[in-house]
Design a protein around this motif. Structure first.
Motif, PDB file in Angstrom:
ATOM      1  N   HIS A   1      70.687  -6.504  26.621  1.00 35.68           N
ATOM      2  CA  HIS A   1      69.317  -6.988  26.797  1.00 35.68           C
ATOM      3  C   HIS A   1      68.341  -5.821  26.897  1.00 35.68           C
ATOM      4  O   HIS A   1      67.254  -5.859  26.329  1.00 35.68           O
TER       5      HIS A   1
ATOM      6  N   ASP B   1      76.199  -7.446  28.946  1.00 35.64           N
ATOM      7  CA  ASP B   1      75.065  -8.197  28.396  1.00 35.64           C
ATOM      8  C   ASP B   1      73.756  -7.552  28.802  1.00 35.64           C
ATOM      9  O   ASP B   1      72.806  -7.493  28.022  1.00 35.64           O
TER      10      ASP B   1
ATOM     11  N   ARG C   1      78.945 -12.408  20.588  1.00 36.07           N
ATOM     12  CA  ARG C   1      79.323 -13.822  20.723  1.00 36.07           C
ATOM     13  C   ARG C   1      79.620 -14.434  19.359  1.00 36.07           C
ATOM     14  O   ARG C   1      79.237 -15.552  19.081  1.00 36.07           O
TER      15      ARG C   1
ATOM     16  N   ARG D   1      66.780 -14.433  22.496  1.00 41.20           N
ATOM     17  CA  ARG D   1      68.155 -13.942  22.508  1.00 41.20           C
ATOM     18  C   ARG D   1      68.642 -13.718  23.954  1.00 41.20           C
ATOM     19  O   ARG D   1      69.745 -14.110  24.328  1.00 41.20           O
TER      20      ARG D   1
ATOM     21  N   GLU E   1      71.654 -15.777  26.076  1.00 44.25           N
ATOM     22  CA  GLU E   1      72.844 -15.123  26.614  1.00 44.25           C
ATOM     23  C   GLU E   1      72.905 -15.204  28.138  1.00 44.25           C
ATOM     24  O   GLU E   1      73.975 -15.141  28.720  1.00 44.25           O
TER      25      GLU E   1
END
Lengths: 319, 96, 267
Positions: free
Chosen positions: A81, A77, B47, A156, A160
């Motif tokens: 990012h 993630d 996701r 976003r 997350e």
């Protein structure tokens, strides 16, 4: 003549800011606004990318399959990012190559917190719980920042990130409810990460040169000290719940301000790490440079192949 | 040659579910279109955010000029007759 | 994780022998995806470009998900009260049943891509067949993982083509990887006694058939990549029966570190 036009553009810009209208890529904006944003967004992106390293350090040693999967997806993630943020900065005319070059040369900064080492599994819990906790406090206001692409990227990111802090807290909770050796591991990690986390909010307000302008432009919504105070007030009860001792002898509830008084951050250490003298500054950058340099031939190959393919297709169409 | 060149930048549009439009979600770098679609899948749909992906190289996007925004978009402001509430419908008439 | 709770009436009616065979086989599949997933996860944060860092982590996560379903089922088949983590973390190197290919170090990006490509082709073809396995649990796991493996194969095939038909350097590197890794590809299709028994019992496909299709796909991709399919290479075997290369021990030392250093704790 020219100055008049310029002024009216500036006025229009200020009006948008005042009315909470987002600034979009092709809109006119003051040079300094653009520069400030590129600096802040790329710094933020670099922090995500460098931030992969301390946690990535434990992916191969995660203690269960479940933890391994969670940690890997969390670090992944962070790569995502970083990518969203580089994209946002690219809308301002910065190229990713240039931003990465600035990171590698030391010209661009990233969050100092990632210059500390992860020495035990509990550090993974502490990072998720404390560091991501602090990051969320910094980031949530950025979802309303005045520059559109940055705000959207942050929406976003925040969406997350919500699992990141929870998984960290869960690791800490498991350790604190576990064997004495695990509890000890958790307390030691907490001791090591508490102060560097408080440093994440940046220097004291009176020593933060960019804060005022950034607040005026609504790039930033709260001052460093405001956020730091909020963080302490939020985390102390959580530490108590875990049965961990906050490593600060001066920590005390202050009824009148309805918040905690806490000790002075070691600013000498802070500035030292910023200047490149943290325990891992050299390692982190070397690792990034190595990955980038060793990847150069891969990136070239893909580009070369794409060109060959495009040429072949063009020839086919000519026939 | 182009040894120093970055992979081109692509804009990514994702249809989050059947029946909705593709929506711009961000950008990424890729050497070719195929890779751009795959990267978009790996970057922007981790996701289950999508059922369909469009990519277009950023240099191919032409945008209206924000300086002309007033000339472009304000005229639509006074065309109230384009909106259904402009019209009076007798109360007796249902389902219109 | 809903797979874990699917009741499997068939498994209860298996003879002890068949149950043992299925246990061994499921364990072998689990070890294989564990070790390869672990290797790929070593790339996280070190990829050649951000976008590919994410791609490799995705594949590692797919493999890790498959690993967990398989170990959970293996633990049930064994019925000794061991958990997925006991199976993944608390066995000796000689007890792991993964083929040698997947434990080979990451090397450079070309080595990783080629290792992935050789495996993906096999994985894809095997899972395609296993979807029809009479054992419902294995079939269900295969159905889920097949979709993932289809994507992995597409990804690694395209990269083999890009590197083979890219620059001089990339071609040189992928040829070097081929020279090193091809010798581990034969083991994928070499059926162990467990696999032979299960094939006879109608649970798993004949690997010779898979090999044919695999050869075709490899030939097609290599042609596009302007690479030659190696010929007459002596194939290294052993992983599937516990005789590993020296690399596995180090991998396991890292993987098992916490579980071994602090036995019996919750994490």
């Amino acid at each position: 003549m020219e100055t008049i036009v310029e002024k009216s553009l500036e006025e229009q810009f200020e009006e948008k800011i005042a009315n909470e209208i987002r600034i979009e890529p092709k809109d006119w904006m003051p040079d300094q606004y653009r520069k400030t944003l590129i600096r802040q967004i790329s710094q933020h992106a670099h922090s995500e990318i460098v931030g992969m390293l301390p946690e990535g350090n434990w992916i191969t040693r995660a203690p269960s399959l479940k933890r391994k999967a969670i940690l890997l997806s969390k670090v992944q993630d962070e790569a995502g990012h970083g990518l969203y943020l580089y994209s946002a900065a690219e809308t301002l005319g910065a190229s990713r190559d240039q931003m990465i070059a600035d990171l590698h040369s030391g010209k661009a900064k990233y969050s100092s917190i990632f210059n500390y080492p992860t020495l035990s599994w509990a550090d993974i819990g502490a990072i998720g719980w404390l560091v991501d906790g602090a990051a969320i406090m910094n980031q949530v206001p950025l979802c309303r920042t005045s520059y559109g692409p940055y705000a959207r990227a942050m929406v976003r990111v925040c969406k997350e990130e919500s699992f990141h802090q929870r998984q960290g807290f869960e690791i800490m909770m498991t350790l604190c409810n576990g064997a004495p050796a695990q509890k000890k591991m958790a307390q030691e990690a907490f001791n090591r990460w508490w102060w560097p986390t408080l440093m994440m909010f940046g220097p004291k307000d009176e020593e933060s040169p960019n804060t005022e302008q950034s607040m005026r432009w609504k790039i930033k919504r709260f001052t460093n000290d405001e956020l730091r105070q909020r963080f302490v007030d939020m985390m102390v009860p959580q530490a108590e719940f875990l049965g961990l001792t906050v490593p600060d002898p001066d920590l005390k509830w202050n009824e009148t301000k309805n918040g905690y008084d806490f000790g002075e951050v070691n600013w000498e250490e802070f500035w030292n790490v910023v200047k490149g003298n943290g325990p891992c500054n050299k390692d982190r950058i070397q690792t990034r440079v190595k990955a980038h340099e060793e990847g150069a031939w891969v990136r070239e190959a893909a580009l070369a192949h794409a060109q060959k393919r495009a040429q072949r297709e063009a020839q086919k169409q000519e026939k | 040659m182009n040894m120093q060149k970055e992979w081109p930048l692509w804009e990514v549009f994702i249809r989050s579910k059947q029946g909705l439009d593709h929506k711009h979600v961000g950008s990424l770098h890729a050497a070719d279109a195929e890779m751009a679609i795959q990267n978009a899948r790996d970057v922007y749909t981790r996701r289950m955010e999508g059922v369909s992906i469009w990519v277009v190289e950023s240099k191919h996007i032409h945008a209206s000029n924000p300086d002309e925004a007033e000339a472009f978009f304000d005229p639509a402001n006074d065309k109230v007759y384009r909106h259904p509430t402009f019209y009076e419908v007798p109360a007796e008439i249902k389902n219109m | 994780m809903e797979l874990a709770h699917t009741t499997n009436t068939a498994a209860q009616s298996y003879s002890p022998e068949l149950r043992e065979l299925l246990f061994q086989y499921t364990l072998q599949l689990a070890d294989t995806s564990l070790i390869l997933g672990h290797r790929l996860s070593e790339w996280c944060g070190h990829g050649p470009i951000l976008e590919q860092d994410l791609a490799m982590a995705n594949i590692a996560l797919d493999l890790l998900g498959e690993t967990r379903s398989l170990y959970q089922y293996a633990a049930e088949l064994e019925g000794q009260g061991r958990t997925e983590d006991d199976l993944a973390f608390l066995r000796e190197a000689v007890e792991y049943r993964n083929p040698l290919l997947v434990e080979q170090p990451n090397g450079d990006f070309a080595d990783t891509i080629l290792r992935q490509f050789l495996f993906d082709g096999f994985h894809y073809l095997l899972l395609k067949q296993l979807q029809n396995c009479p054992d419902k649990r294995l079939a269900a796991i295969a159905t889920k993982s097949f979709k993932e493996a289809s994507y992995h194969l597409k990804w690694s095939s395209e990269w083999v083509i890009r590197l083979g038909d890219g620059t001089e350097e990339s071609k040189h590197r992928i040829e070097k990887a081929l020279d090193h890794l091809w010798r581990y590809s034969g083991e994928l299709f070499q059926m162990t006694p467990v696999e032979q028994e299960l094939h006879k019992a109608g649970f798993i496909p004949d690997y010779a058939q898979l090999k044919q299709q695999w050869d075709e796909h490899v030939a097609k991709v290599f042609a596009e990549a302007t690479l030659e399919v190696p010929k007459n290479v002596f194939m290294q075997l052993g992983g599937k029966t516990g005789l590993h290369t020296e690399h596995l021990g180090y991998l396991l030392a890292e993987l098992q570190y916490l579980q071994r250093a602090y036995p019996g704790l919750e994490w």
